[in-house]
Every structure is written in C-alpha cells, then in structure tokens.
Design an enzyme around this catalytic site. Sequence first.
Site, PDB file in Angstrom:
ATOM      1  CB  CYS A   7      -4.659 -14.623  -4.290  1.00 30.66           C
ATOM      2  SG  CYS A   7      -3.096 -14.095  -4.988  1.00 30.66           S
ATOM      3  N   GLY A  33      -8.683 -11.678  -8.190  1.00 28.46           N
ATOM      4  CA  GLY A  33      -7.451 -11.781  -8.964  1.00 28.46           C
ATOM      5  C   GLY A  33      -7.757 -12.093 -10.408  1.00 28.46           C
ATOM      6  CG  ASN A 107      -5.848 -14.376  -0.239  1.00 25.91           C
ATOM      7  OD1 ASN A 107      -6.914 -14.216   0.330  1.00 25.91           O
ATOM      8  ND2 ASN A 107      -5.174 -13.370  -0.745  1.00 25.91           N
ATOM      9  N   GLY A 108      -2.335 -13.961   0.260  1.00 28.75           N
ATOM     10  CA  GLY A 108      -1.651 -13.182   1.293  1.00 28.75           C
ATOM     11  C   GLY A 108      -0.236 -12.881   0.888  1.00 28.75           C
ATOM     12  CB  CYS A 240      -7.538  -7.278   5.852  1.00 29.49           C
ATOM     13  SG  CYS A 240      -7.693  -6.080   4.517  1.00 29.49           S
ATOM     14  CE1 TYR A 246     -12.856  -1.882  -5.167  1.00 31.60           C
ATOM     15  CE2 TYR A 246     -10.752  -2.859  -4.568  1.00 31.60           C
ATOM     16  CZ  TYR A 246     -11.674  -2.496  -5.528  1.00 31.60           C
ATOM     17  OH  TYR A 246     -11.435  -2.751  -6.841  1.00 31.60           O
ATOM     18  CB  CYS A 386      -1.404  -3.318   1.934  1.00 32.94           C
ATOM     19  SG  CYS A 386      -1.813  -4.958   2.565  1.00 32.94           S
ATOM     20  CB  CYS A 437      -5.033  -5.336   9.642  1.00 32.96           C
ATOM     21  SG  CYS A 437      -3.703  -4.460   8.779  1.00 32.96           S
ATOM     22  CB  CYS A 440      -3.810   0.791   4.006  1.00 28.39           C
ATOM     23  SG  CYS A 440      -5.361  -0.025   4.235  1.00 28.39           S
TER      24      CYS A 440
HETATM   25 FE1  SF4 Z   1      -5.959  -4.702   4.799  1.00 25.86          FE
HETATM   26 FE2  SF4 Z   1      -4.923  -2.266   4.743  1.00 25.86          FE
HETATM   27 FE3  SF4 Z   1      -4.153  -4.064   6.591  1.00 25.86          FE
HETATM   28 FE4  SF4 Z   1      -3.460  -4.385   4.021  1.00 25.86          FE
HETATM   29  S1  SF4 Z   1      -2.809  -2.720   5.397  1.00 25.86           S
HETATM   30  S2  SF4 Z   1      -4.218  -5.949   5.423  1.00 25.86           S
HETATM   31  S3  SF4 Z   1      -5.266  -3.592   2.975  1.00 25.86           S
HETATM   32  S4  SF4 Z   1      -6.195  -3.106   6.354  1.00 25.86           S
END
Ligand code: SF4
Length: 463
Positions: A7, A33, A107-108, A240, A246, A386, A437, A440
Amino acid sequence: MPFKDECGVFGVCDSQDAANLAYLGLYALQHRGQESAGIATLEDGRIHVEREMGYVADVFDEARLARLPGRTAIGHVRYSTAGASLLINAQPIVFATGRGPLALAHNGNLVNARQIRSQLERSGAVFTTTSDSELILHLIARSRASNLQAAIAEALLDVRGAYSLLILSVEGIFAVRDPNGIRPLSLGVREGAPVAASESCAFDLIGAKFERDVEPGEIVKLSREGFSTHRFAFPTYTPCIFEHVYFARPDSLVFGKSVAATREAFGARLAREHPAIADVVVPVPDSGMYAALGYARESGIPFALGLVRNHYVGRTFIEPKQAIRHFGVKVKLNPVREVVEGKRVVLVDDSIVRGTTSRKIVRMLRDAGAREVHVRISSPPTMASCHYGIDTPTRRELIAATQSVSEIRDFVEADSLGYLSSEGMLEAFGRPQQATCTACFTGIYPVEVPEEEREKEHALDAR
Ligand code: SF4
C-alpha cells in the site's frame, strides 16, 4: 513480477490544495497498490471521504476532488494483503470516536490481527471491514488516555507487525511507524505545509522538500505549527530490504538511501560474485534495470536494452482464448533482435518467483537469436513468505523453496544462473542481518509470527 505491492499513504496538513495534492501524491505512489484509491479530508471538524476500486486517475476526477473540501488530507492506494479485495476494505477508513472523527491509512500488516480481533469481538466490538487496519482505530477509540496522541501510543502497544500509519484528526495528522520500521514513511515540507508519504517520489511530484523519515517507534504530529514528535516504543530497526530490491520506485529515497543506487550496488556485487563471459548485459525491464547497469559497470560488459516493455498493458486487457506461445509475457515484453542476435547475453532481473516467467524470457531471447543466456538475479533465492504486508506467493509456489539453484537453472533453461548472496545483498545495502528484514530470503522473521499465521501458510501450501 508476481509479487504484489502493498500500500502507499500520503498526507498533507494545512494547505489550500489538500485534496489535489493528495491526488498527485497518490498518483506518484500508484506502484504501491492498484486495487483501490481513497482520500479523506477534514473541514470544520468533519471528515469527508471518497474511495473506489481502481487506479488513482480512474477513481478521481475534478468533480470528485471538489467533494473533498478542507486544508488537511490523507490518501491511500491499496493492494489487499489482509482483508479481501472489496470496496469496504478500501482506505482511508473513517471512524467516529469520543475524541472526534478519525480517518486512518495503513501500509503494512499486523501479525497478531486475529487475536486482537477476537478479543475485541468478545468485548462487543462490531467491525465494518475485514481488514486488520480497522483494529487500530478500535483500540484508539477504546483507550482512556488523556489525549489523542497518548491514545494512539497506548493502542499500538497491543499490535505487532508492520505499520506505517497516517491518522487524520481534528488536531492534524499523526504519522506513525512501527518499532521495527519495516515499511517506509517520510516527512517533507511544501510551501510551509507539512507532508508525509510512503516514498519521497511523491514529494518530487508536488514540489515538496524531503525532511526526514519518521523514526521507528515514533509518532509525529503534522499540524499548522509543523512537526512535533513523540516516541512510543523502543526502536529495533529492521527495514524491509525488498523495498530496495523491487517494491520502491528507483527515484525514491527509502530508509535514507537512494533506491536506484542500492540496486546498482546489488548489480555490481552480483557481477563480482557471478561473473560471466558474455557480450551484452540485458535487463528485464523495469525491475532489473539498475542492477543490470551495476553489473555492466562492474564487469565491463556493454549494457543494452535487449527487451522492450509495453507500459500500456492495463487491467482491462483481454487475453484471447487461443493458445499463442508465451502470449502473456509477449504482451508485456518483446526482444530487440538487433541487440541479442548471435550474442552471449547476461540477463539481469531482481528475483525469480515461480520460474515460469524467467523461462519464457530466456526462450524469447533464444528465439531472437541469442547464442547463450546467463541469468543473474540481484537478490538471493526467494524461499519464504512475507507476513509484513507484501503479498508473496505461498512457499509451495516459490521455486527456490523446493529446488536447488542448478534445478532452477535447468527449469528456466539458462546456460548459467547466479543469485546475489545474502551477505552480498546486506553489504551492498549497508546494514547487518540483525538490523534488516530479509525474511523472504532467509526465513528469519524479525517480528515473531504467531504459529497460527504460519499454519495458515502451511495449510495453503498443502492444498
Ligand atoms: Fe520485506 Fe521480505 Fe521482510 Fe516481507 S519478508 S518485510 S518482503 S524483506
């Protein structure tokens, strides 16, 4: 790219053109989004809201913007990651509380939304949406704290996960970021008016100056007086990294860094980790563009646009029934024969999800005369889902969750395949594993995901 963006949020305080600026801000954030768009404004203590399914430019016209009076506005573009794709879940969500009306843009994704929802339902709460964002408004409305800022802080003590929020109130806009700062949220100023947006590209479009990010665990109040700040939680910053791989626009500053520069650094590092003997570096547009530039610069192999993207593929496009080979990809991408014919091609993209699109692109390049195709990916294999607001496919659909790199290379029919390592990605990003983070790619979740959420994923995997 089969990942769906999450978002985007935008807010402006004390400006004559609030609704128009929100419209433009959302337009710049459209990539975050595409399912619904909405704007809420405040005038004389009353909130007006307009929301609809569709693109920003389709949802809003002059007449609709004229129905949004007032000098303060927040806006939202949405792709549903929690809650169904329905108009009732379009944001901003508006709520009448004892502290006056509130509108929220989120957003989240909250990881403990189900527990909070059932607790609230047991105590008599009635929900008007199926999205987790509404929970936050319920918690704020129930707080007995002495003022709105304290009520927001108290409400957020109960929620876990990723949230970058804009809350419109009679006092101004509250901009909030979760203690892990997983999603971005930036502050700027336009002609003296404070503004906030998911990405700085929204500021560029409206002529605002970037000031700073909302800090993790911080509530910033935007009002006629400017910004005032309050820390509601101890920050454990883990932004993230996929925003830089991307999601975010390359012309944005996200987490204090240029997205384009990070992508180039990923590409340069990829060239060092996985060199290739080749004649030309070709990006998969648009996602592999900057990484390919970095790869070409580092390797000394010439960069060329060997694939052209059709930018005008809308959602209304109807795929004909008859089977035309590679049809879906061909609508979006077409090779430039003059660039690839007889060449050894390094094909650079940001990720491989199911592998089927990559295979079609490799075949397409070979059909156009490429002698060899060496696939290079500017992130590590995507092997986990994610839970923080990105709509990733389930683990079962992620090719890297079940197959080795050599099996993926065979599946996509490449002459060679190389992924950027986790260490290389983090080094190029300039942050260590424990302060980022990367779930993924690594399965290491910085905010604990309750077992029932993971079970949901496993249940989907088992289908
Ligand atoms: Fe970002 Fe991947 Fe963490 Fe989700 S899991 S917040 S897409 S780094």
